[in-house]
Design a protein around this motif. Structure first.
Motif, PDB file in Angstrom:
ATOM      1  N   GLN A  13     -65.074  17.840 -53.447  1.00 36.27           N
ATOM      2  CA  GLN A  13     -65.249  16.967 -52.276  1.00 36.27           C
ATOM      3  C   GLN A  13     -64.971  17.707 -50.967  1.00 36.27           C
ATOM      4  OE1 GLN A  13     -66.604  13.839 -52.455  1.00 36.27           O
ATOM      5  NE2 GLN A  13     -66.891  14.575 -54.547  1.00 36.27           N
TER       6      GLN A  13
ATOM      7  N   SER B 245     -52.013  15.200 -47.414  1.00 30.85           N
ATOM      8  CA  SER B 245     -53.091  15.960 -48.033  1.00 30.85           C
ATOM      9  C   SER B 245     -52.595  17.333 -48.491  1.00 30.85           C
ATOM     10  CB  SER B 245     -54.244  16.123 -47.039  1.00 30.85           C
ATOM     11  OG  SER B 245     -54.611  14.886 -46.500  1.00 30.85           O
TER      12      SER B 245
ATOM     13  N   HIS C 181     -57.353   8.283 -47.689  1.00 29.47           N
ATOM     14  CA  HIS C 181     -57.225   9.741 -47.534  1.00 29.47           C
ATOM     15  C   HIS C 181     -58.316  10.524 -48.281  1.00 29.47           C
ATOM     16  CE1 HIS C 181     -53.520   9.666 -45.252  1.00 29.47           C
ATOM     17  NE2 HIS C 181     -52.958   8.870 -46.143  1.00 29.47           N
ATOM     18  N   GLN C 182     -59.360   9.859 -48.749  1.00 33.39           N
ATOM     19  CA  GLN C 182     -60.363  10.577 -49.562  1.00 33.39           C
ATOM     20  C   GLN C 182     -61.104  11.631 -48.746  1.00 33.39           C
ATOM     21  OE1 GLN C 182     -62.631   6.849 -50.318  1.00 33.39           O
ATOM     22  NE2 GLN C 182     -64.459   8.148 -50.347  1.00 33.39           N
ATOM     23  N   ARG C 183     -61.590  12.644 -49.449  1.00 38.89           N
ATOM     24  CA  ARG C 183     -62.317  13.747 -48.812  1.00 38.89           C
ATOM     25  C   ARG C 183     -63.808  13.608 -49.096  1.00 38.89           C
ATOM     26  NH1 ARG C 183     -58.316  18.191 -47.991  1.00 38.89           N
ATOM     27  NH2 ARG C 183     -56.386  17.460 -48.929  1.00 38.89           N
TER      28      ARG C 183
ATOM     29  N   ARG D  38     -61.504  14.930 -44.424  1.00 36.82           N
ATOM     30  CA  ARG D  38     -61.220  13.534 -44.783  1.00 36.82           C
ATOM     31  C   ARG D  38     -62.320  12.618 -44.251  1.00 36.82           C
ATOM     32  NH1 ARG D  38     -56.933  17.101 -45.264  1.00 36.82           N
ATOM     33  NH2 ARG D  38     -57.153  17.233 -43.038  1.00 36.82           N
TER      34      ARG D  38
ATOM     35  N   PRO E 259     -65.827   3.559 -48.815  1.00 33.98           N
ATOM     36  CA  PRO E 259     -64.588   4.278 -49.146  1.00 33.98           C
ATOM     37  C   PRO E 259     -63.715   3.489 -50.119  1.00 33.98           C
ATOM     38  CG  PRO E 259     -64.406   3.246 -46.998  1.00 33.98           C
ATOM     39  CD  PRO E 259     -65.793   2.960 -47.479  1.00 33.98           C
ATOM     40  N   THR E 260     -62.906   4.225 -50.874  1.00 30.71           N
ATOM     41  CA  THR E 260     -61.982   3.562 -51.793  1.00 30.71           C
ATOM     42  C   THR E 260     -60.540   3.934 -51.460  1.00 30.71           C
ATOM     43  OG1 THR E 260     -62.273   5.416 -53.300  1.00 30.71           O
ATOM     44  CG2 THR E 260     -63.604   3.452 -53.728  1.00 30.71           C
ATOM     45  N   ASP E 261     -60.361   5.021 -50.718  1.00 32.52           N
ATOM     46  CA  ASP E 261     -59.008   5.513 -50.431  1.00 32.52           C
ATOM     47  C   ASP E 261     -58.978   6.031 -48.999  1.00 32.52           C
ATOM     48  OD1 ASP E 261     -56.628   7.423 -52.280  1.00 32.52           O
ATOM     49  OD2 ASP E 261     -56.793   7.360 -50.100  1.00 32.52           O
TER      50      ASP E 261
END
Ligand code: AHM
Ligand code: MG
Length: 343
Positions: free
Chosen positions: A280, A71, A319-321, A284, A315-317
């Protein structure tokens, strides 16, 4: 089930994590014991992390490691140690099919030489790492799902599931004492580490967050970059109105584990909103927001991304925030109303 708390001096009433999990398992005759072994292994790993956190000022493991995490944050040596410790302790046990860590770009497979199991675990090995060198409270956060992919070795699919599918989540806070707080979907329990016997003992049975509080917790240095609705909300909390308990107190450690722990105990709101530079926010979804949202909801509070339930985000990732607003139900609802322009 009795969640009787440990009364110092009354050694006959100890409820260890192991005993608690064993009791829980008796309620589920289909349980194989895999889950309790997983928690036992995790408890062992974090006891060692706790020991290293406590020794950090004495030995030369403080300071920056020559790397940044996925990140883009600076990684400190203790993060690297905690990450390795948790992976090593859990990859051999045969309960996990895959892991994901905030510190690793890709998912962490279970090596072929070890058996694999039906659970997938995500974790932030040392959250609040900017506080390490100041001797301020830091913590570990974890989130556990059931494997959904085919086959024994898990894939990214197993760690990118919506928060409502979590089977357990929790944190370990390395504060003035080390405490492990977790939920398996049946309330929230807190176990404090008694360093003299090396066991986590039930100290906070069935934690419930107050319906509203009088504390707000946010990095106010970002105020200029916040959306107008959230700015108005914080300004409103700061106005004097004794009838509704305002002004609120400001408390911000900068370690989510510590800020959420206090919010669970005292109530109020913890927020890390999006802003014009980071829509965002910072936190995480999979490593921080989801596990904390599960705990806060299990304690009777609310966890929102500003307009909807964090736990329902698809969620799609890994590591998404996500923007985060969590704490006492009443306070989170009021924040949402300000952000929606209703107040
Ligand atoms: P980290 O995982 O790199 O430690 O970052 C997460 C931490 C949270 O514990 C805390 O709530 C937040 O970052 C603080 O951020 P800021 O310094 O921007 O207020
Ligand atoms: Mg971290």
């Amino acid at each position: 089930m009795s969640n009787r708390q440990y009364i110092p001096g009354d050694e006959t009433r100890l409820m260890t994590i192991q005993r608690y999990i064993a009791q829980e398992e008796r309620l589920h005759p289909e349980a194989t014991g895999e889950f309790s072994t997983l928690l036992r292994n995790l408890a062992l790993a974090v006891k060692i992390v706790s020991r290293e956190v406590r020794r950090a000022g004495l030995v030369d493991i403080l300071g920056r490691a020559a790397t940044t995490n996925t990140s883009g944050d600076e990684v400190k040596k203790l993060d690297v140690f905690a990450n390795r410790m948790i992976i090593n302790a859990l990859e051999t046990g045969g309960q996990l099919c895959v892991m994901a860590s905030e510190e690793n770009e890709s998912v962490i497979p279970i090596p072929e030489e070890f058996p694999c199991g039906k659970y997938a675990m995500l974790f932030d090995p040392l959250d609040g790492s900017s506080n390490i060198e100041a001797n301020v409270t830091i913590g570990t956060v974890f989130s556990i799902f059931r494997r959904v992919s085919d086959g024994c070795r898990g894939t990214e699919q197993d760690v990118v599931q919506s928060g409502v599918k979590q089977v357990a989540a929790g944190y370990i806070m390395y504060g003035s004492s080390t405490i492990m707080v977790f939920t398996t979907g049946n309330g929230v329990q807190g176990f404090t580490l008694d360093p003299t016997i090396g066991s986590f003992l039930l100290s906070h049975g069935n934690m419930k967050i107050p319906a509203h509080g009088n504390i707000y917790s946010v990095n106010e240095g970002n105020r200029e970059m916040w959306d107008e609705g959230f700015r108005r909300y914080i300004a409103w909390l700061q106005q004097e109105d004794t009838e509704s308990g305002r002004p609120y107190k400001a408390r911000y450690v900068g370690s989510m584990v510590a800020d959420i722990h206090r919010t669970l105990l005292y109530g109020g709101i913890f927020a890390y909103p999006g802003d014009r530079n980071n829509p965002q926010g910072k936190l995480r979804l999979m490593y921080e927001a989801n596990p904390m949202a599960f705990l806060v909801e299990q304690a009777g509070g609310r966890a929102s991304d500003g307009s909807k339930r964090i736990l329902e985000i698809e969620p799609t990732d890994v590591h998404q925030r996500v923007p985060v607003f969590m704490g006492s139900a009443h306070d989170v609802t009021t924040a949402e109303e300000f952000m929606a322009g209703k107040r």
